[in-house]
Design a protein around this motif. Structure first.
Motif, PDB file in Angstrom:
ATOM      1  N   PRO A 108       0.814  -1.222   0.000  1.00 43.63           N
ATOM      2  CA  PRO A 108       0.000   0.000   0.000  1.00 43.63           C
ATOM      3  C   PRO A 108       0.848   1.273   0.000  1.00 43.63           C
ATOM      4  N   GLN A 109       2.048   1.214   0.592  1.00 40.13           N
ATOM      5  CA  GLN A 109       2.918   2.389   0.604  1.00 40.13           C
ATOM      6  C   GLN A 109       3.455   2.709  -0.789  1.00 40.13           C
ATOM      7  N   LEU A 110       3.411   1.725  -1.676  1.00 38.70           N
ATOM      8  CA  LEU A 110       3.803   1.949  -3.069  1.00 38.70           C
ATOM      9  C   LEU A 110       2.618   2.351  -3.927  1.00 38.70           C
ATOM     10  N   GLY A 111       1.439   2.428  -3.297  1.00 40.29           N
ATOM     11  CA  GLY A 111       0.238   2.797  -4.033  1.00 40.29           C
ATOM     12  C   GLY A 111      -0.509   1.614  -4.617  1.00 40.29           C
ATOM     13  N   TYR A 112      -0.157   0.393  -4.208  1.00 38.25           N
ATOM     14  CA  TYR A 112      -0.812  -0.811  -4.724  1.00 38.25           C
ATOM     15  C   TYR A 112      -1.758  -1.386  -3.674  1.00 38.25           C
ATOM     16  N   LYS A 113      -2.729  -2.136  -4.138  1.00 41.86           N
ATOM     17  CA  LYS A 113      -3.702  -2.700  -3.207  1.00 41.86           C
ATOM     18  C   LYS A 113      -3.093  -3.858  -2.415  1.00 41.86           C
ATOM     19  N   LYS A 114      -3.612  -4.008  -1.207  1.00 47.06           N
ATOM     20  CA  LYS A 114      -3.185  -5.103  -0.351  1.00 47.06           C
ATOM     21  C   LYS A 114      -3.828  -6.411  -0.819  1.00 47.06           C
ATOM     22  N   ARG A 115      -3.033  -7.462  -0.925  1.00 54.85           N
ATOM     23  CA  ARG A 115      -3.561  -8.755  -1.342  1.00 54.85           C
ATOM     24  C   ARG A 115      -3.934  -9.618  -0.133  1.00 54.85           C
ATOM     25  N   ALA A 116      -4.802 -10.597  -0.389  1.00 52.82           N
ATOM     26  CA  ALA A 116      -5.166 -11.553   0.655  1.00 52.82           C
ATOM     27  C   ALA A 116      -4.098 -12.644   0.722  1.00 52.82           C
ATOM     28  N   HIS A 117      -3.993 -13.268   1.896  1.00 53.09           N
ATOM     29  CA  HIS A 117      -3.014 -14.334   2.081  1.00 53.09           C
ATOM     30  C   HIS A 117      -3.658 -15.521   2.785  1.00 53.09           C
ATOM     31  N   LEU A 118      -3.403 -16.708   2.242  1.00 59.09           N
ATOM     32  CA  LEU A 118      -3.897 -17.952   2.830  1.00 59.09           C
ATOM     33  C   LEU A 118      -2.702 -18.775   3.278  1.00 59.09           C
ATOM     34  N   MET A 119      -2.831 -19.381   4.460  1.00 61.40           N
ATOM     35  CA  MET A 119      -1.723 -20.183   4.988  1.00 61.40           C
ATOM     36  C   MET A 119      -2.221 -21.548   5.444  1.00 61.40           C
ATOM     37  N   ASN A 120      -1.386 -22.553   5.240  1.00 62.83           N
ATOM     38  CA  ASN A 120      -1.683 -23.882   5.770  1.00 62.83           C
ATOM     39  C   ASN A 120      -0.716 -24.197   6.906  1.00 62.83           C
ATOM     40  N   PRO A 121      -1.134 -25.042   7.856  1.00 64.07           N
ATOM     41  CA  PRO A 121      -0.218 -25.400   8.951  1.00 64.07           C
ATOM     42  C   PRO A 121       0.973 -26.172   8.424  1.00 64.07           C
ATOM     43  N   MET A 122       2.095 -26.077   9.114  1.00 64.43           N
ATOM     44  CA  MET A 122       3.306 -26.783   8.718  1.00 64.43           C
ATOM     45  C   MET A 122       3.382 -28.123   9.445  1.00 64.43           C
ATOM     46  N   LEU A 123       3.676 -29.166   8.705  1.00 61.88           N
ATOM     47  CA  LEU A 123       3.856 -30.469   9.325  1.00 61.88           C
ATOM     48  C   LEU A 123       5.208 -30.526  10.026  1.00 61.88           C
ATOM     49  N   PRO A 124       5.297 -31.264  11.138  1.00 63.92           N
ATOM     50  CA  PRO A 124       6.621 -31.472  11.739  1.00 63.92           C
ATOM     51  C   PRO A 124       7.435 -32.411  10.860  1.00 63.92           C
ATOM     52  N   ASN A 125       8.750 -32.331  10.953  1.00 61.81           N
ATOM     53  CA  ASN A 125       9.550 -33.285  10.185  1.00 61.81           C
ATOM     54  C   ASN A 125       9.563 -34.643  10.893  1.00 61.81           C
ATOM     55  N   LEU A 126      10.217 -35.603  10.312  1.00 58.77           N
ATOM     56  CA  LEU A 126      10.144 -36.977  10.817  1.00 58.77           C
ATOM     57  C   LEU A 126      10.784 -37.171  12.186  1.00 58.77           C
ATOM     58  N   VAL A 127      11.606 -36.203  12.611  1.00 61.39           N
ATOM     59  CA  VAL A 127      12.212 -36.325  13.937  1.00 61.39           C
ATOM     60  C   VAL A 127      11.570 -35.369  14.932  1.00 61.39           C
ATOM     61  N   GLY A 128      10.501 -34.675  14.492  1.00 59.91           N
ATOM     62  CA  GLY A 128       9.725 -33.865  15.425  1.00 59.91           C
ATOM     63  C   GLY A 128       9.991 -32.384  15.401  1.00 59.91           C
ATOM     64  N   GLY A 129      10.946 -31.926  14.605  1.00 56.91           N
ATOM     65  CA  GLY A 129      11.240 -30.507  14.525  1.00 56.91           C
ATOM     66  C   GLY A 129      10.512 -29.840  13.368  1.00 56.91           C
ATOM     67  N   LYS A 130      10.930 -28.610  13.049  1.00 58.75           N
ATOM     68  CA  LYS A 130      10.315 -27.847  11.972  1.00 58.75           C
ATOM     69  C   LYS A 130      10.686 -28.453  10.617  1.00 58.75           C
ATOM     70  N   MET A 131       9.698 -28.569   9.742  1.00 57.08           N
ATOM     71  CA  MET A 131       9.944 -29.068   8.391  1.00 57.08           C
ATOM     72  C   MET A 131      10.698 -28.021   7.571  1.00 57.08           C
ATOM     73  N   SER A 132      11.714 -28.469   6.853  1.00 57.37           N
ATOM     74  CA  SER A 132      12.467 -27.553   6.004  1.00 57.37           C
ATOM     75  C   SER A 132      13.138 -28.340   4.887  1.00 57.37           C
ATOM     76  N   SER A 133      13.124 -27.785   3.679  1.00 53.37           N
ATOM     77  CA  SER A 133      13.766 -28.451   2.545  1.00 53.37           C
ATOM     78  C   SER A 133      15.276 -28.520   2.713  1.00 53.37           C
ATOM     79  N   SER A 134      15.835 -27.678   3.593  1.00 49.28           N
ATOM     80  CA  SER A 134      17.285 -27.660   3.780  1.00 49.28           C
ATOM     81  C   SER A 134      17.758 -28.676   4.811  1.00 49.28           C
ATOM     82  N   HIS A 135      16.823 -29.341   5.500  1.00 47.92           N
ATOM     83  CA  HIS A 135      17.199 -30.313   6.518  1.00 47.92           C
ATOM     84  C   HIS A 135      17.640 -31.628   5.878  1.00 47.92           C
ATOM     85  N   PRO A 136      18.335 -32.487   6.626  1.00 49.35           N
ATOM     86  CA  PRO A 136      18.838 -33.760   6.074  1.00 49.35           C
ATOM     87  C   PRO A 136      17.717 -34.637   5.507  1.00 49.35           C
ATOM     88  N   PRO A 137      18.041 -35.520   4.549  1.00 52.76           N
ATOM     89  CA  PRO A 137      17.030 -36.361   3.893  1.00 52.76           C
ATOM     90  C   PRO A 137      16.222 -37.234   4.839  1.00 52.76           C
TER      91      PRO A 137
END
Length: 262
Positions: A108-137
């Protein structure tokens, strides 16, 4: 650059394939290369304008303190993409919340309209921490994993059964497998296929429910030669809590179903 182009094609394939698995035709999906709009003069002008508005403390996610300059433009690039792609809303995981708030603040500070945002919950990774593509296989199921790898990873996953938010097996069953099962049934019914026909359309559906399952069944688990038939995730969790469903049996059922999907 050649590696980036190859990666782009890989991601295109890896996005289309799961959508086809839940009956979404690829003709309804359009891919846009970032270079098709970020190299235009009007985008460059907006990028410099945005730089005059952003305090340094808001320029990147400070939780991981990057050593390189490259992460800093990312929130701005993603924000400007909303305008230059003419989108109505942006969808992403809950971990994108900060960037979405960034966009709602600065567009909006650039003069553009604000967009809507939808979010889904994040699954835990297989060892119980945060899921991330950078984590080990071994912390996640990969699309190209073979059946043995999928089964091994899931059976070795975190077994905090009393806390589904930290248990990747329960979270995957609740937020992926049962939802896909319900979606498939609903779409088959919309096409005029009755329940009996729907659950015998193809053998791979048996990983979700048996052909002789009663109406409303979305997941089947074999225990000692008998079949437990579930109409909801809550029923699975109840049997797990009451020790009617062995945890390792559930893990194998979830692994089998993932392998059928993959």
């Amino acid at each position: 650059m050649e590696q980036m182009l190859q990666r782009m094609q890989y991601y295109k394939f890896i996005i289309v394939a799961p959508l086809k698995a839940i009956s979404i035709p690829s003709s309804r999906v359009r891919f846009v290369q970032e270079s098709s709009y970020v190299l235009k003069p009007e985008f460059t002008v907006d990028q410099w304008k945005l730089c005059t508005l952003i305090p340094l403390k808001d320029a990147w996610d400070r939780s991981y303190n990057p050593d390189m300059l490259s992460p800093m433009p990312c929130p701005g690039l993603q924000t400007l993409a909303e305008q230059h792609l003419r989108i109505d809303f942006q969808f992403g995981g809950a971990d994108q919340c900060g960037i979405f708030e960034f966009a709602e603040r600065f567009l909006p500070q650039l003069g553009y309209k604000k967009r809507a945002h939808l979010m889904n919950p994040m699954l835990p990774n297989l060892v119980g921490g945060k899921m991330s593509s950078s984590h080990p296989p071994d912390t996640k199921i990969m699309f190209l994993d073979d059946p043995e790898a999928v089964t091994s990873k899931i059976c070795a996953a975190n077994k905090t059964w009393k806390n589904s938010s930290m248990n990747s097996v329960l979270s995957s069953l609740r937020d992926i497998l049962i939802l896909i099962s319900e979606l498939r049934l609903r779409r088959l019914r919309e096409k005029g296929t009755d329940y009996t026909q729907a659950i015998s359309v193809a053998n791979y559906r048996r990983a979700f429910y048996r052909e002789d399952a009663p109406v409303g069944t979305v997941f089947t688990i074999e225990v000692g030669g008998e079949y437990l038939l579930y109409k909801s995730y809550e029923e699975v969790e109840h049997d797990l809590t009451e020790n009617k469903l062995p945890p390792q049996t559930l893990s194998i059922a979830v692994a089998t179903t993932f392998n059928q999907l993959l």
